[in-house]
Design a protein around this motif. Structure first.
Motif, PDB file in Angstrom:
ATOM      1  N   ASN A 191      49.533 -88.894  -1.584  1.00 18.30           N
ATOM      2  CA  ASN A 191      49.418 -89.886  -2.513  1.00 18.30           C
ATOM      3  C   ASN A 191      49.286 -89.348  -3.974  1.00 18.30           C
ATOM      4  N   PRO A 192      49.614 -90.171  -4.892  1.00 21.68           N
ATOM      5  CA  PRO A 192      49.464 -89.560  -6.367  1.00 21.68           C
ATOM      6  C   PRO A 192      48.101 -89.190  -6.794  1.00 21.68           C
ATOM      7  N   PHE A 193      47.044 -89.635  -6.185  1.00 18.02           N
ATOM      8  CA  PHE A 193      46.017 -89.474  -6.639  1.00 18.02           C
ATOM      9  C   PHE A 193      45.418 -87.804  -5.827  1.00 18.02           C
ATOM     10  N   ARG A 194      45.619 -87.810  -4.729  1.00 27.02           N
ATOM     11  CA  ARG A 194      45.342 -86.674  -4.165  1.00 27.02           C
ATOM     12  C   ARG A 194      46.269 -85.406  -4.820  1.00 27.02           C
ATOM     13  N   PHE A 195      47.605 -85.702  -5.054  1.00 26.64           N
ATOM     14  CA  PHE A 195      48.283 -84.983  -5.660  1.00 26.64           C
ATOM     15  C   PHE A 195      47.620 -84.442  -6.979  1.00 26.64           C
ATOM     16  N   THR A 196      47.323 -85.167  -7.655  1.00 25.46           N
ATOM     17  CA  THR A 196      46.427 -84.775  -9.065  1.00 25.46           C
ATOM     18  C   THR A 196      45.140 -84.046  -8.688  1.00 25.46           C
ATOM     19  N   ASP A 197      44.298 -84.590  -7.776  1.00 21.48           N
ATOM     20  CA  ASP A 197      43.238 -83.773  -7.723  1.00 21.48           C
ATOM     21  C   ASP A 197      43.526 -82.383  -6.924  1.00 21.48           C
ATOM     22  N   LYS A 198      44.479 -82.342  -6.305  1.00 15.57           N
ATOM     23  CA  LYS A 198      44.783 -80.970  -5.481  1.00 15.57           C
ATOM     24  C   LYS A 198      45.309 -80.036  -6.245  1.00 15.57           C
ATOM     25  N   PHE A 199      46.121 -80.379  -7.246  1.00 16.81           N
ATOM     26  CA  PHE A 199      46.822 -79.354  -7.902  1.00 16.81           C
ATOM     27  C   PHE A 199      46.290 -79.312  -9.639  1.00 16.81           C
ATOM     28  N   GLN A 200      45.516 -80.076 -10.002  1.00 20.15           N
ATOM     29  CA  GLN A 200      45.203 -80.182 -11.334  1.00 20.15           C
ATOM     30  C   GLN A 200      44.510 -79.006 -11.819  1.00 20.15           C
ATOM     31  N   HIS A 201      43.492 -78.728 -11.038  1.00 21.36           N
ATOM     32  CA  HIS A 201      42.697 -77.634 -11.583  1.00 21.36           C
ATOM     33  C   HIS A 201      43.538 -76.130 -11.307  1.00 21.36           C
ATOM     34  N   LEU A 202      44.357 -76.080 -10.097  1.00 20.29           N
ATOM     35  CA  LEU A 202      45.111 -74.832  -9.818  1.00 20.29           C
ATOM     36  C   LEU A 202      46.242 -74.593 -11.168  1.00 20.29           C
ATOM     37  N   CYS A 203      46.801 -75.766 -11.768  1.00 22.22           N
ATOM     38  CA  CYS A 203      47.710 -75.912 -12.649  1.00 22.22           C
ATOM     39  C   CYS A 203      47.045 -75.272 -13.800  1.00 22.22           C
ATOM     40  N   TRP A 204      45.967 -75.624 -14.181  1.00 20.37           N
ATOM     41  CA  TRP A 204      45.311 -75.189 -15.319  1.00 20.37           C
ATOM     42  C   TRP A 204      45.090 -73.784 -15.455  1.00 20.37           C
ATOM     43  N   LYS A 205      44.603 -73.290 -14.066  1.00 21.22           N
ATOM     44  CA  LYS A 205      44.251 -71.957 -14.153  1.00 21.22           C
ATOM     45  C   LYS A 205      45.678 -71.167 -14.112  1.00 21.22           C
ATOM     46  N   LEU A 206      46.739 -71.517 -13.438  1.00 24.76           N
ATOM     47  CA  LEU A 206      47.891 -71.200 -13.732  1.00 24.76           C
ATOM     48  C   LEU A 206      48.627 -70.577 -15.025  1.00 24.76           C
ATOM     49  N   GLN A 207      48.262 -71.972 -15.880  1.00 24.82           N
ATOM     50  CA  GLN A 207      48.796 -71.971 -17.187  1.00 24.82           C
ATOM     51  C   GLN A 207      47.856 -70.881 -18.041  1.00 24.82           C
ATOM     52  N   ARG A 208      46.546 -70.737 -17.788  1.00 23.01           N
ATOM     53  CA  ARG A 208      45.703 -69.879 -18.554  1.00 23.01           C
ATOM     54  C   ARG A 208      46.251 -68.401 -18.016  1.00 23.01           C
ATOM     55  N   LYS A 209      47.031 -67.827 -17.083  1.00 25.02           N
ATOM     56  CA  LYS A 209      47.241 -66.854 -16.850  1.00 25.02           C
ATOM     57  C   LYS A 209      48.887 -66.570 -17.214  1.00 25.02           C
ATOM     58  N   GLY A 210      49.187 -67.664 -17.781  1.00 25.74           N
ATOM     59  CA  GLY A 210      50.505 -67.430 -18.657  1.00 25.74           C
ATOM     60  C   GLY A 210      51.595 -68.027 -17.894  1.00 25.74           C
ATOM     61  N   TYR A 211      51.470 -68.800 -16.687  1.00 28.95           N
ATOM     62  CA  TYR A 211      52.622 -69.434 -16.006  1.00 28.95           C
ATOM     63  C   TYR A 211      52.988 -70.629 -16.569  1.00 28.95           C
ATOM     64  N   GLU A 212      54.165 -71.154 -16.417  1.00 26.89           N
ATOM     65  CA  GLU A 212      54.543 -72.382 -16.990  1.00 26.89           C
ATOM     66  C   GLU A 212      54.467 -73.492 -15.681  1.00 26.89           C
ATOM     67  N   ALA A 213      53.416 -74.422 -15.639  1.00 26.26           N
ATOM     68  CA  ALA A 213      53.221 -75.447 -14.823  1.00 26.26           C
ATOM     69  C   ALA A 213      52.462 -76.582 -15.282  1.00 26.26           C
ATOM     70  N   ASN A 214      53.043 -77.739 -14.728  1.00 29.09           N
ATOM     71  CA  ASN A 214      52.401 -78.930 -15.112  1.00 29.09           C
ATOM     72  C   ASN A 214      52.492 -79.928 -14.114  1.00 29.09           C
ATOM     73  N   HIS A 215      51.241 -80.180 -13.226  1.00 25.21           N
ATOM     74  CA  HIS A 215      51.466 -80.983 -12.328  1.00 25.21           C
ATOM     75  C   HIS A 215      51.476 -82.511 -12.589  1.00 25.21           C
ATOM     76  N   LEU A 216      51.343 -82.931 -13.983  1.00 23.55           N
ATOM     77  CA  LEU A 216      51.657 -84.211 -14.106  1.00 23.55           C
ATOM     78  C   LEU A 216      52.947 -84.755 -14.309  1.00 23.55           C
ATOM     79  N   THR A 217      53.897 -83.880 -14.633  1.00 26.16           N
ATOM     80  CA  THR A 217      55.163 -84.112 -14.429  1.00 26.16           C
ATOM     81  C   THR A 217      56.352 -83.975 -13.155  1.00 26.16           C
ATOM     82  N   TYR A 218      55.473 -83.647 -12.221  1.00 32.70           N
ATOM     83  CA  TYR A 218      56.408 -83.101 -11.052  1.00 32.70           C
ATOM     84  C   TYR A 218      55.861 -84.288  -9.551  1.00 32.70           C
TER      85      TYR A 218
END
Length: 267
Positions: free
Chosen positions: A152-179
């Protein structure tokens, strides 16, 4: 003469029976010693000795403690095919069904705990994902990370939000909100036809004509990955690879072949 022959046959059968019983008893003792051992190498040693004596449970136990010998090895790219096209996949370590966890060593148990924490939204496992991306050996320039659909969308957001931020800080292009995510999903979806797996995926934004890397926690049969890859193809994307925290370990189906593999191994 016939009496002597019959006596000889009976004696030989008794000797074979007693030998088999003693071997079975000894292999069971070795298996139990392995189960009781705390040290990983001791555990594997006892399992191997019991397996060499033909104990089927010991063969399974040894396979669980040495999964790279019987399945795709961790942190090494393997090709995933969709028709004539393929892309490389990498996973950090093996995932074991609950019925097999009694055989694994402490290091494997610690990893399993991290997988449970990831599924329970208590940990992002970003270090494992990043290590898997590095092991994939691809250039990430111009590649956007796409996360696998959730229930579901709520679990998707919770599951990948923090991971997305971590990867972005490492220089990767990732945005969990648009996928994508699945707004409705049958929990038995692995048994559904691959064409219907993505029937509830909302429109994927920001991937048109892009190179994408798929990220998820666990891969098993690859049915969902297959369906998701086909969904991404609708947007003219190029999948450069997929990384996972873990891959489900499927025990060897043929005990004889597994036994032969153990016999000729040096571990």
């Amino acid at each position: 003469m016939m009496v002597y022959i019959l006596i000889t046959i009976v004696v030989m059968a008794a000797i074979v029976g007693i030998g088999y019983w003693r071997m079975s008893t000894f292999s069971r003792e070795l298996l139990n010693q392995g189960m009781d051992a705390e040290d990983a190498e001791e555990r594997r040693k006892y399992f191997r000795k019991a397996a060499l004596l033909g104990n089927k449970e010991a063969i399974l136990a040894y396979a669980c403690t040495n999964p790279d010998m019987f399945a795709k090895p961790k942190m090494l790219p393997f090709d995933y095919y969709i028709g004539l096209h393929y892309f490389p996949c990498v996973f950090a370590d093996h995932y074991f069904a609950k019925g097999l966890t009694r055989y694994i060593v402490n290091e494997q148990k610690a990893f399993m705990k991290r997988v449970y924490n990831f599924e329970g939204l208590d940990e992002d496992c970003s270090d494992l994902i990043e290590a898997a991306i590095r092991a994939l050996g691809i250039t990430m320039d111009g590649v956007v990370i796409v996360f696998m659909p959730c229930s579901n969308p709520f679990r998707f957001t919770d599951k990948f939000q923090h991971l997305c931020w971590k990867l972005q800080r490492k220089g990767y292009e990732a945005n969990h909100l648009t996928y994508p995510y699945l707004s409705v999903r049958d929990q038995k979806s692995e048994e559904m036809a691959s064409d219907s797996l993505m029937s509830h995926v909302k429109r994927i934004v920001g991937v048109e004509n892009r190179k994408v890397l798929v990220v998820d926690d666990v891969i098993n049969t690859g049915e969902t990955l297959n369906a998701f890859a086909k969904e991404l193809k609708k947007y003219k994307t190029k999948i450069v690879g997929a990384v996972f925290v873990s891959k489900v370990f499927n025990p060897p189906h043929n005990p004889l072949l597994a036994w032969l593999r153990i016999v000729f191994s040096h571990k």
